[in-house]
Enzyme design. Sequence first.
Site: not given
Ligand code: F6R
Length: 335
Positions: A204, A220, A313
Amino acid sequence: MNQINKFPEMCLDAIEIAKNANIPSYQFDKMIICGMGGSAVGGDLLKDLLRDELPLSVEVSKEYHLPAYADEKTLVFAISYSGNTEETLSQFVDAVERKCKIICLSSGGKLREWADRLKIPTIVLPAGFQPRAALPYLFLPLVVCLQKMQLINLEEELKEAIEILGEIRLKDYNELADDLKDSMPVIYSDFGAVARRFKNQLNENSKTQAKADVFPELNHNEMVGYENKKMNRNDSVVILRSGDESQEIKTRIEFTEGLLKDSVKSVNEIWAKGKGRLARMFSLVYIGDYISYKLADLNGVNADEAKSIDMLKKELKEKINLVEKLEKRIGSQSQ
Ligand code: F6R
């Protein structure tokens, strides 16, 4: 990069916030921690941290639904930094319907709104971070909650961990970041959650592919992939040394390094700092996070963005809008 320097202060702040939160002393016989991505890492770390200490089943659930066994004797931590992650919201609604004991961790969003409406305790986290950069807030409150319930006592370990973080000289790891550039980072450790956290941060923050695996399981399967010495030339292997490996694990690490060294670009070790398990885990997390930011700089990418996650999203919201359906289920609970 700025935020990584504040990591020790964020830890202190996170502990303070959790200590001041109003958390009931629930009775339960198993625990499920729900979260995704950066909000799931705290659960992964907690599970590894308490494995030899807590005589309870702990599951980290990164799915749309709770496992079938979740019931009124289950403590569910619902964790979403933004409070708007649909998988976590969906598990939260399951937990409400199954009358689980629930504690939420969030900076806002629907999770906080619904928890407030149903009078479910929430540890409210400061806004303004990327979820993955808010790890102290997404992990340490879990430790504090279990302490409040007198299930563990890690007060000394918490103190040591914060001290150790303050002593780490992050610049010492610049060379390792250079080594990872233009290669495939491969992270191995017997601290599985820490290895996975490092991999995720490389994905990320540094926008690079990376792999992670855990001792002894990797001996393994994963290891056998290196028998073919014509491949894998570009792998930079990093072994995170937990510092209290058993004789068996040490022998496995030495064997694995011997097998790999002629078929990969490099094999490096990073050693954990401190005595307690918490300090040793968190020191490696801190160093891994730093390297991921450094590599982002070297790669010329913006560590704070994760455009594809945001795009997906958005698309899910436009095409399906699960949250609207969950809102209806929550509505019928609050009447
Ligand atoms: C963004 C990140 C992502 C979010 C994930 C869930 O910095 O690390 O992995 O953590 O998309 O979103 P949240 O944490 O807001 O529930």
